[in-house]
Scaffold this active site. Structure first.
Site, PDB file in Angstrom:
ATOM      1  N   GLU A  43      14.923  93.508  60.061  1.00 50.53           N
ATOM      2  CA  GLU A  43      15.884  92.974  59.098  1.00 50.53           C
ATOM      3  C   GLU A  43      15.867  93.936  57.910  1.00 50.53           C
ATOM      4  OE1 GLU A  43      15.032  88.960  57.881  1.00 50.53           O
ATOM      5  OE2 GLU A  43      16.808  88.894  56.608  1.00 50.53           O
ATOM      6  N   ARG A 269       0.614  89.747  66.131  1.00 53.71           N
ATOM      7  CA  ARG A 269       0.966  90.483  64.914  1.00 53.71           C
ATOM      8  C   ARG A 269      -0.200  91.352  64.490  1.00 53.71           C
ATOM      9  NH1 ARG A 269       5.150  88.386  61.974  1.00 53.71           N
ATOM     10  NH2 ARG A 269       4.852  89.501  60.037  1.00 53.71           N
ATOM     11  N   LYS A 279       6.769  91.257  53.893  1.00 56.08           N
ATOM     12  CA  LYS A 279       7.700  92.003  53.053  1.00 56.08           C
ATOM     13  C   LYS A 279       7.922  91.292  51.724  1.00 56.08           C
ATOM     14  CE  LYS A 279      10.647  92.645  56.483  1.00 56.08           C
ATOM     15  NZ  LYS A 279      11.816  93.003  57.298  1.00 56.08           N
TER      16      LYS A 279
HETATM   17  P1  ATP Z   1       7.701  90.261  57.396  1.00 57.84           P
HETATM   18  O1  ATP Z   1       7.084  88.972  57.838  1.00 57.84           O
HETATM   19  O2  ATP Z   1       6.735  91.286  56.924  1.00 57.84           O
HETATM   20  O3  ATP Z   1       8.832  90.085  56.450  1.00 57.84           O
HETATM   21  P2  ATP Z   1       9.468  90.321  59.565  1.00 57.84           P
HETATM   22  O4  ATP Z   1       8.946  89.787  60.823  1.00 57.84           O
HETATM   23  O5  ATP Z   1      10.375  89.452  58.804  1.00 57.84           O
HETATM   24  O6  ATP Z   1       8.281  90.883  58.716  1.00 57.84           O
HETATM   25  P3  ATP Z   1      11.408  92.061  60.676  1.00 57.84           P
HETATM   26  O7  ATP Z   1      12.146  93.138  59.996  1.00 57.84           O
HETATM   27  O8  ATP Z   1      12.131  90.852  61.092  1.00 57.84           O
HETATM   28  O9  ATP Z   1      10.193  91.697  59.754  1.00 57.84           O
HETATM   29  O10 ATP Z   1      10.589  92.638  61.889  1.00 57.84           O
HETATM   30  C1  ATP Z   1      11.075  93.556  62.837  1.00 57.84           C
HETATM   31  C2  ATP Z   1      10.163  93.539  64.011  1.00 57.84           C
HETATM   32  O11 ATP Z   1       8.830  93.890  63.627  1.00 57.84           O
HETATM   33  C3  ATP Z   1      10.072  92.165  64.648  1.00 57.84           C
HETATM   34  O12 ATP Z   1      10.150  92.308  66.044  1.00 57.84           O
HETATM   35  C4  ATP Z   1       8.734  91.644  64.212  1.00 57.84           C
HETATM   36  O13 ATP Z   1       8.202  90.771  65.157  1.00 57.84           O
HETATM   37  C5  ATP Z   1       7.925  92.932  64.073  1.00 57.84           C
HETATM   38  N1  ATP Z   1       6.836  92.766  63.112  1.00 57.84           N
HETATM   39  C6  ATP Z   1       6.922  92.409  61.822  1.00 57.84           C
HETATM   40  N2  ATP Z   1       5.709  92.303  61.252  1.00 57.84           N
HETATM   41  C7  ATP Z   1       4.814  92.623  62.224  1.00 57.84           C
HETATM   42  C8  ATP Z   1       3.388  92.708  62.274  1.00 57.84           C
HETATM   43  N3  ATP Z   1       2.631  92.440  61.210  1.00 57.84           N
HETATM   44  N4  ATP Z   1       2.811  93.063  63.444  1.00 57.84           N
HETATM   45  C9  ATP Z   1       3.567  93.344  64.519  1.00 57.84           C
HETATM   46  N5  ATP Z   1       4.901  93.291  64.540  1.00 57.84           N
HETATM   47  C10 ATP Z   1       5.533  92.931  63.410  1.00 57.84           C
HETATM   48 MG    MG Z   2      11.795  88.640  60.676  1.00 60.73          MG
END
Ligand code: ATP
Ligand code: MG
Length: 565
Positions: A43, A269, A279
């Site tokens: 995102e 994760r 984020k």
């Molecule tokens: P955050 O919780 O940090 O805001 P998010 O999951 O909202 O992260 P996205 O941009 O939606 O961030 O994530 C893009 C991809 O990265 C998704 O497939 C998500 O599952 C993966 N991802 C995000 N954070 C992690 C993490 N800590 N470990 C592994 N994969 C991750």
């Molecule tokens: Mg997300």
């Protein structure tokens, strides 16, 4: 021959992670015509962090390994938090990690298709416009052990929902006044199937589609369908989406008109000790100016790690080592630091830098003599050769490499003691000069001319070796010593305290009066070096105005381990 009889097959299977095992099985069974397609779906609402790197490595890695393709898809369904700044940085970071996408897609490109699908669901009696408030809807949700209550709008006429859905998108309906919900099962044991919201009204313009849309799909409605529109076969995500999977599959069931279907698989994760990873929290650090920006070298962001001197190889090697499992946990940041050391050790030049300088005078060395000493650039890599380093009567050494009164096991400079000056002579300490307050201002020693390399006594053993920089041939530098950003292992997990109160006050120490060897005058932003005996450093990306600034990437040894043992 079975796998048991054939040790090589057995070995191979063992080294596969569970996702690779699934992919190989799907290939064997000929699912989706033997096609492999993945996607990385960020995102664009912040910079990528090392957790994302873990997702990137498996998304792109699976495609690479099995001859498939991986697309980059921006999951831009919420105009409130998204920005093009983030789109650009995400692309840069993926490339820096060493991966290449097949295509760039945006979930917003599918807004029309998603809309049409929502209309189809309404027409099939599988979706309805609900006019209740968010609070009301939440109250009716029930609990995991209690079924929910059906909305009074659940069975409204299809025509009514169709007309209201149009209005949700025309701007006539204020935010929060209406939502579109899938009509599934208010008694399902899976809360996500209790008539989930699939569209909401947002009046803020979208960074790509402007004001065309006012009704926006929810994540769950956009994600699986986007996978389907693109032809994704393996939709890899993190464990918190396990509970969303039945909903993912429900939508695909309504949509699929052939054998092809994307399937979602979840892995753990990445969480790291001594940092925060969401984020939202990282954005708070930036907004509150608790760090210098998204690329502050202390941040767990890809851009921060790059500025700090971490290499993509080290990041990938770390992710490879921690692996992919189905259980959440927290990984020790020292594993990442170890991977960084291991990689830099192989590739960077050894140089001399003195962080806390005091002058050493070799009283028996001719006043205007200058010698060139050969220094091996990298003992781990002979192809990196050697260079000449100037040596003279006055040198800079580390203040803590001298002690007037030293404990027994102190093998550095103390009156009467001999040490080797790295790549040069053995010297014997004879004393020091102090100012009125008792601070040492100069250290004195006599050198032994027979101990230079190539001379008869060059192999004479002494217990200590210290580094030095020739005073007239030294260059001034600022050195920024970075340490962990938080004082506790899991700052986000501390419930009584705001994570910002747990920051390490010593996470940045600036040393302004450092002396480094002449060679480094030519160093360029982001160049990495090992300062012998101290650690790995790189030239800061912002080193401007002729001033040399170094960032400490990682110390030579893990000082935290020592403290804890
Ligand atoms: P955050 O919780 O940090 O805001 P998010 O999951 O909202 O992260 P996205 O941009 O939606 O961030 O994530 C893009 C991809 O990265 C998704 O497939 C998500 O599952 C993966 N991802 C995000 N954070 C992690 C993490 N800590 N470990 C592994 N994969 C991750
Ligand atoms: Mg997300």
């Amino acid at each position: 021959m079975s796998a048991q009889e054939n040790p090589t097959i057995e070995e191979n299977k063992k080294s596969l992670n569970f996702i690779e095992v699934i992919v190989e099985k799907d290939l064997e069974e000929g699912k989706n015509d033997g096609r492999i397609q993945t996607r990385f779906p960020p995102e664009p609402n912040g910079y990528l962090h090392i957790g994302h790197a873990k997702a990137i490595c498996i998304d792109f890695g699976i495609a690479q390994k099995y001859g498939g393709i991986c697309n980059l898809r921006f999951d831009d369904t919420n105009p409130v938090k998204e920005d093009v700044e983030y789109v650009d940085s995400i692309m840069e970071d993926i490339q820096w990690l060493g991966f290449h996408w097949e295509n760039v897609y945006y979930a917003s490109d599918y807004f029309q298709q998603l809309w049409d699908f929502a209309v189809q669901l309404i027409k099939e009696g599988k979706a309805y416009v609900d006019e209740q408030s968010a609070e009301e809807i939440a109250r009716q949700k029930g609990s995991p052990t209690q079924p929910g209550t059906e909305s009074p709008f659940r069975n409204r006429p299809i025509e009514e929902s169709l007309a209201l859905f149009e209005k949700m998108n025309s701007g006539e309906i204020p935010e929060g006044k209406m939502v579109l919900r899938a009509k599934i099962d208010m008694a399902s044991s899976n809360m996500h199937l209790r008539d989930p919201l699939i569209y909401r009204v947002i009046h803020i313009p979208h960074h790509r589609t402007g004001t065309t849309w006012k009704a926006y799909p929810m994540y769950d409605f956009a994600h699986g369908q986007s996978d389907y529109f693109e032809g994704v076969t393996h939709s890899l995500c993190t464990l918190e989406f396990v509970v969303h999977r039945p909903l993912y599959d429900w939508f695909i069931d309504q949509l699929a008109d052939s054998d092809y279907r994307p399937r979602q698989y979840e892995f753990n994760r990445l969480n790291l000790t001594y940092t925060v990873m969401s984020k939202r929290k990282l954005l708070q650090l930036v907004q509150d100016k608790l760090v210098s920006g998204w690329d502050d070298p202390r941040m767990p962001t890809i851009t921060g790690m790059r500025r700090r001197g971490y290499t993509p190889e080290a990041v990938r090697s770390f992710i490879d080592k921690i692996g992919y499992t189905k259980y959440d946990g927290i990984n020790d940041v020292s594993l990442l630091e170890h991977a960084v050391r291991e990689d830099l050790n192989k590739r960077v030049m050894r140089v001399s830098g003195v962080l806390d300088p005091v002058k050493l005078v070799l009283t028996n060395y001719p006043e205007d003599q200058v010698e060139e000493m050969e220094a091996i650039n990298n003992p781990e890599d002979a192809t990196m050769g050697s260079r000449q380093v100037k040596f003279s009567r006055e040198l800079w050494i580390e203040r803590d490499d001298f002690m007037e009164e030293a404990p027994k096991k102190y093998f550095r400079l103390t009156p009467g003691n001999e040490v080797r000056l790295k790549n040069a002579y053995i010297v014997k300490c004879t004393g020091c000069l102090k100012d009125e307050e008792g601070n040492v201002t100069e250290v004195y020693a006599e050198y032994d001319p027979m101990t230079k390399s190539g001379m008869p006594e060059s192999n004479r053993k002494v217990k200590g070796t210290i580094h030095w920089v020739s005073l007239p041939h030294s260059v001034d530098a600022e050195v920024r010593l970075y340490d962990r950003l938080f004082m506790v292992e899991d700052p986000a997990g501390e419930k009584e305290k705001d994570f910002r109160e747990l920051m390490n006050p010593a996470s940045l120490i600036v040393k302004k009066e450092c002396k480094v060897e002449e060679y480094l005058e030519e160093a360029k932003p982001l160049d990495s070096f090992q300062f012998q005996r101290i650690g790995y450093f790189n030239v800061d990306a912002d080193a401007a105005g002729g001033k040399l600034i170094f960032n400490r990437t990682v110390p030579l040894r893990d000082s935290w381990k020592k403290q804890n043992n």
